[in-house]
Design an enzyme around this catalytic site. Structure first.
Site, short mmCIF file in Angstrom:
data_model
loop_
_atom_site.label_atom_id
_atom_site.label_comp_id
_atom_site.label_asym_id
_atom_site.label_seq_id
_atom_site.Cartn_x
_atom_site.Cartn_y
_atom_site.Cartn_z
N GLU A 287 0.71 -1.35 0.03
CA GLU A 287 -0.18 -0.05 0.03
C GLU A 287 0.84 1.27 -0.02
OE1 GLU A 287 -2.69 -0.54 3.46
OE2 GLU A 287 -4.27 -1.25 2.08
N CYS B 71 3.71 8.64 1.13
CA CYS B 71 4.26 7.67 2.02
C CYS B 71 4.36 6.30 1.17
CB CYS B 71 3.41 7.52 3.08
SG CYS B 71 3.98 6.18 4.27
N CYS C 203 7.11 -7.15 7.11
CA CYS C 203 7.78 -6.32 8.11
C CYS C 203 8.64 -7.33 9.16
CB CYS C 203 7.43 -5.23 8.72
SG CYS C 203 8.77 -4.20 9.73
N CYS D 147 7.14 -4.70 15.83
CA CYS D 147 7.07 -3.55 16.90
C CYS D 147 5.41 -3.73 17.41
CB CYS D 147 6.96 -2.14 16.33
SG CYS D 147 8.75 -1.64 15.77
N CYS E 88 2.46 -1.75 16.32
CA CYS E 88 2.22 -1.62 14.83
C CYS E 88 1.51 -2.59 14.11
CB CYS E 88 3.61 -1.49 14.24
SG CYS E 88 3.60 -1.16 12.61
N GLY F 205 7.44 -1.93 5.95
CA GLY F 205 8.75 -2.38 6.19
C GLY F 205 9.77 -1.55 6.62
N GLU F 206 10.98 -2.08 6.82
CA GLU F 206 12.34 -1.36 7.34
C GLU F 206 13.33 -1.05 6.18
OE1 GLU F 206 14.86 0.77 8.77
OE2 GLU F 206 13.65 0.06 10.48
N SER G 174 12.41 7.03 7.16
CA SER G 174 12.21 6.65 8.62
C SER G 174 12.78 5.00 9.21
CB SER G 174 10.83 6.55 8.93
OG SER G 174 10.46 6.35 10.17
N SER H 288 11.98 6.11 14.60
CA SER H 288 10.83 5.55 15.20
C SER H 288 11.15 5.34 16.79
CB SER H 288 10.29 4.39 14.55
OG SER H 288 9.74 4.77 13.30
N LEU H 289 11.09 6.39 17.63
CA LEU H 289 11.51 6.06 18.85
C LEU H 289 10.76 5.47 20.09
CD1 LEU H 289 14.17 6.94 20.65
CD2 LEU H 289 13.03 9.20 21.21
N HIS H 290 9.60 6.43 20.16
CA HIS H 290 8.48 5.58 21.05
C HIS H 290 8.68 5.41 22.51
CE1 HIS H 290 6.84 5.67 17.04
NE2 HIS H 290 7.66 4.72 16.61
N ASN I 83 -3.10 4.78 16.79
CA ASN I 83 -4.37 4.60 15.86
C ASN I 83 -4.62 3.21 16.37
OD1 ASN I 83 -4.05 6.73 14.02
ND2 ASN I 83 -2.37 5.92 13.90
N CYS J 14 0.26 5.56 9.24
CA CYS J 14 1.66 4.68 9.77
C CYS J 14 1.37 3.60 10.76
CB CYS J 14 2.62 5.90 10.17
SG CYS J 14 4.30 4.92 10.22
#
Length: 411
Positions: A124, A137, A144, A148, A151, A208-209, A240, A262-264, A339, A382
């Site tokens: 997508e 995006c 992936c 995470c 996610c 994906g990374e 990212s 992507s810290l979080h 989300n 995301c």
């Protein structure tokens, strides 16, 4: 908002007409650097003395005009076009579904043909229009590996990396659908305005990374930023990563685009749970790599993504630790209200708490915008991108709000 109300706001198009490669085994000219395109032409009999000129012609038609049919290359001889059609393809992927949100966000489900012994795959791509800019995006993998915990995309297993062609095809197709290429009959050599483009920024934040597919992503982004083609400024391209430390320095040195992390979480124990790659590359190593990022300055800040999870990482103590963690790093912190998706155990932080968190960071001198909900009715956020085979039922998908990360790179 009820699902039925949301359904009324979504314009969904199933399988619109799209040109599909008639023979998947033909190599594509899209995604080849100039030297590789030259080599491919020589192997098919193009005289050495003509190669530089032919590459220039092809580059113009592919990346300035955006053609997807060799017959549209008006200044290329018929014999040359026939040779190209026989040996190569420049076809777009198939559009399985196209959705348009009430706020203008658009999402495409794209299908790429099988490669080798594999099967067709789907990814997508999302476009987010904003005031004075438009962000695309782009995905770098099918699925992936990072798992995470917050996610949704991470619940889908990795199928394979995307090629440079498939990464670029997302940009080319989006420009097609948005009318973002000049008219086909514009004379070659005419000045094509850089202003007024619908897609002004791209972010490698889809499925994906990207740093686990470094070489293909690098090739695609170098082509996207080439001044004689797609001409996107490297300051309008953001990559990212969840923190693949060895590749962060290479990203700055070899690609030169803006970086987002992507810290979080601000503690290793919590980040180990939220972003498991932290077990391999803990926060100290990650932050050392950020401080060493080539070109880092107040004008070229690193963006840190921070999803707001209720009673998990949203306390003022977390905010204080975040400021300590970022000391010495020119940075912007994007606060992302979580989300929800079916099966998750997390909840979004209360809005009042998100604002308190943002105020504290702002007072410490860091920009900390709170992401505005976008694409809420088409699950375009995301961390919510999924392939067709693993997507939620339509009613479930449209019943959940979504938000897309935007506002990356230069205005």
């Amino acid at each position: 908002m009820a699902a039925t109300e949301i359904l009324n706001r979504v314009d969904t198009v199933r399988a619109p007409q799209a040109r599909i490669a008639p023979q998947a085994e033909k190599p594509s000219l899209i995604g080849l650097l100039r030297e590789d395109m030259a080599k491919a032409l020589v192997e098919k009999g193009v005289p050495e003395r003509q190669v530089k000129m032919r590459v220039s012609q092809l580059w113009h038609w592919l990346y300035v005009r955006g053609v997807s049919d060799f017959d549209e290359m008006l200044n290329v001889s018929k014999d040359m076009r026939e040779m190209l059609k026989q040996h190569f393809t420049i076809a777009r992927p198939e559009i399985v579904e196209e959705q348009t949100s009430g706020d203008g966000t658009r999402k495409w489900l794209l299908r790429f043909p099988a490669r080798g012994a594999g099967r067709p795959v789907e990814i997508e791509t999302v476009y987010i229009p904003e005031e004075g800019r438009g962000t695309l995006c782009i995905s770098s993998q099918v699925g992936c590996t990072l798992t995470c915990s917050f996610c949704h995309t991470g619940t889908q297993k990795l199928v394979r990396n995307l090629t440079a062609e498939e990464i670029l095809a997302q940009l080319l197709l989006a420009r097609d659908r948005l009318g973002d290429f000049p008219e086909r009959d514009t004379p070659q050599g005419a000045i094509v305005p850089a202003e007024g483009r619908k897609i002004t920024n791209i972010v490698m934040m889809g499925m994906g990374e990207p740093l686990y597919n470094f070489e293909e992503v690098k090739t695609a982004l170098l082509i996207a930023s080439d001044g004689e083609g797609l001409s996107l400024s490297k300051r309008r391209i953001t990559l990212s990563t969840s923190g693949i430390v060895p590749e962060i320095l290479r990203t700055g040195e070899e690609i030169g685009v803006m970086l987002a992390i992507s810290l979080h979480a601000v503690r290793d124990d919590l980040r180990d749970m939220l972003v498991p790659i932290n077990k391999k590359y803990p926060l100290k190593e990650l932050m050392d790599a950020c401080r060493a990022y080539p070109g880092l300055s107040n004008a070229r800040r690193i963006t840190f993504e921070y999803v707001m999870l209720k009673d998990v990482n949203d306390s003022l103590e977390d905010a204080k630790e975040l400021i300590k963690l970022l000391k010495g790093v020119p940075a912007k912190i994007n606060l992302i209200p979580f989300n929800p998706w079916p099966g998750t155990n997390y909840q979004c932080s209360e809005w009042e708490q998100i604002e308190k968190f943002a105020d504290f960071i702002n007072q410490a001198g860091y920009a900390s915008p709170i992401r505005t909900p976008r694409g809420r009715d088409i699950l375009a956020a995301c961390g919510q991108l999924k392939s067709e085979s693993e997507r939620m039922r339509k009613v479930d998908r449209l019943a959940f709000e979504a938000m897309m990360i935007a506002n990356h790179g230069e205005d």
